[in-house]
Scaffold this active site. Structure first.
Site, PDB file in Angstrom:
ATOM      1  N   GLU A  54       0.819  -1.214   0.000  1.00 30.80           N
ATOM      2  CA  GLU A  54       0.000   0.000   0.000  1.00 30.80           C
ATOM      3  C   GLU A  54       0.854   1.266   0.000  1.00 30.80           C
ATOM      4  O   GLU A  54       0.491   2.274   0.622  1.00 30.80           O
ATOM      5  CB  GLU A  54      -0.996   0.002   1.169  1.00 30.80           C
ATOM      6  N   HIS A 330      -1.488  -0.684  10.173  1.00 26.21           N
ATOM      7  CA  HIS A 330      -0.816  -1.946  10.498  1.00 26.21           C
ATOM      8  C   HIS A 330       0.490  -1.638  11.208  1.00 26.21           C
ATOM      9  O   HIS A 330       1.055  -0.554  11.041  1.00 26.21           O
ATOM     10  CB  HIS A 330      -0.488  -2.747   9.231  1.00 26.21           C
TER      11      HIS A 330
END
Length: 473
Positions: A54, A330
């Site tokens: 990402e 995350h």
């Protein structure tokens, strides 16, 4: 820049992080990814290989590269799909070869609000040379599997994620057969011991580094049924980080906080959450898998004959120094490998290695085949509906054009032409998705079904031999 090819390393530090760098959607994207670059550069010990997910824009990639290029001089931003796959590999040593391998089953264009199909998810592959000999080559596979949007087994994308796990397992097995050190890392969107996890560890010789060190760690969030059956107390946030390896949905991650805490954070307050707080939602979605370069075997002890796992940890838990938010939704997973057999004569000089075949239980192959059949039936129905929608809209358009001949007013003509044009446009899109995309997906499903059926046949054929070997011991 040192090329690192004259003296093979004795240790290898690996880091994997989902950066949450969605353009226009991820809050504070530029600030966070710039700080991610700063924290990677400040890491002690510094990483030798970094895999990012990402990291969607070239701008963010360049910002991270600028801050890490003094010790990670080699890097690759991978291009795929319409918007890009968001995958990056950084390395201390030269990247000799690189490729972006797209997944055959990869989401649906109709789900434009999810975007998985449009980013062209796949595996970023890099062959990195750490020294002069063949066993000094490491093959890195960085990926981001399809996200789950419903709870299994009701997740309509479980077939996609299963097929993707199968594909990356094939790639890693091929690298192992070439006698190279294999590293697979990324956001796999799966929990430990799930079907995708078992496929990767069975159909390739790699092992999940966290379960090698913590075999009794959780296989899901504490609130999940599988964990409730273990009747364990709800873990603290600190325990989830240090023992369960939770990288997602942690109580310590600001992007998972409730509205009250986020509101305080938005006002500039540095809200502190104690590590001792209960953490029922945290789970592990990010992984590092590895298999030793020239001594690939099926057991954990033998699989690490050349490289051994020294440590693994969850990292990048710090917050942005001024925004006080977590650097991503995350945390990172990190690992250190130690070389125990650097002798160049200890590995074959050329040729492929013959790896022992390992298989899933027969009922697991049946489960995969049932999933494929169920999804194929769904897509066949989708194709009928979408093609039917196209012909329906075509009929409506013809009807509207005929109606114009008897229309009493010009504004009625306009309404009929506008609605027919709009409807036909939607119908053409539906027809294209049904006639082209769904047909392509069904062909990919046939290939996947053949591979699973073939593996099931080999597994059945191997059972007498395996049983005989067991009785002989």
């Amino acid at each position: 820049m040192a090329n690192g090819t004259t003296q093979p390393p004795s240790s290898l530090r690996i880091l994997s992080l989902n950066c949450w760098g969605l353009k226009y959607l991820a809050k504070y994207r530029n600030e966070r990814l710039t700080e991610i670059g700063n924290q990677i550069a400040a890491a002690n010990p510094p990483p030798d290989i970094v895999g990012l997910q990402e990291c969607w824009t070239q701008q963010d990639y360049n910002a991270i590269r600028e801050r890490t290029k003094h010790f990670l001089p080699y890097g690759k931003f991978y291009h795929s799909g319409i918007f890009g796959g968001g995958l990056v590999i950084l390395s201390r040593w030269p990247i000799e070869e690189s490729s972006m391998v797209p997944y055959p089953l990869n989401g649906r264009p109709a789900a434009f609000y999810r975007g998985d199909w449009f980013v062209g998810k796949g595996v970023a592959c890099a062959r990195i040379r750490m020294g002069p000999n063949r066993q000094d080559i490491v093959e890195v596979f960085c990926t981001h599997l399809h996200a789950p949007y419903e709870t299994e087994p009701h997740d309509s994308y479980i077939c996609h994620r299963t097929a993707q796990a199968w594909e990356i397992a094939k790639l890693m097995k091929g690298a192992a057969e070439r006698g190279h050190l294999v590293i697979g890392l990324g956001d796999f969107n799966m929990v430990p011991k799930s079907l995708a996890h078992r496929i990767i560890e069975t159909h390739s010789p790699v092992r999940d580094v966290w379960r090698m060190l913590y075999p009794k760690s959780s296989v899901g969030a504490a609130k999940d049924k599988v964990e409730k059956l273990r009747a364990l107390p709800i873990p603290t946030a600190e325990f989830n980080l240090t023992t369960n390896g939770a990288t997602c949905d942690s109580a310590l991650n600001t992007w998972r906080w409730n509205k009250a805490h986020k509101k305080r954070l938005g006002k500039g307050e540095n809200v502190v959450i104690e590590p001792s707080v209960q953490d029922p939602n945290a789970k592990r979605l990010d992984y590092i898998f590895f298999s030793s370069g020239s001594h690939h075997r099926t057991t954990t002890a033998e699989a690490t004959a050349e490289w051994t796992l020294e440590s693994a940890n969850v990292g990048m838990t710090m917050r942005h120094p001024t925004l006080h938010c977590s650097l991503s939704d995350h945390f990172s997973v990190e690992a250190t490998l130690i070389r125990t057999s650097p002798d160049p004569d200890s590995a074959p000089s050329n040729g492929q290695l013959s790896l022992p075949e390992t298989y899933l239980p027969i009922e697991t192959y049946d489960e995969i085949l049932a999933t494929i059949s169920k999804y194929a039936a769904r897509e066949k129905m989708q194709r009928k509906l979408r093609m039917g929608h196209f012909f329906y809209q075509l009929a409506i358009t013809i009807g509207c054009h005929v109606a114009v001949w008897w229309s009493p007013r010009n504004f009625v003509d306009f309404i009929l032409m506008f609605l027919s044009s709009l409807g036909l446009s939607v119908g053409v899109l539906e027809g294209l998705m049904g006639g082209l995309f769904v047909s392509s997906e069904l062909r990919a499903l046939k290939e996947f079904k053949w591979e699973v059926t073939n593996a099931r046949t080999r597994a059945i054929a191997s059972q007498p031999k395996m049983d005989g070997e067991s009785s002989g011991t």
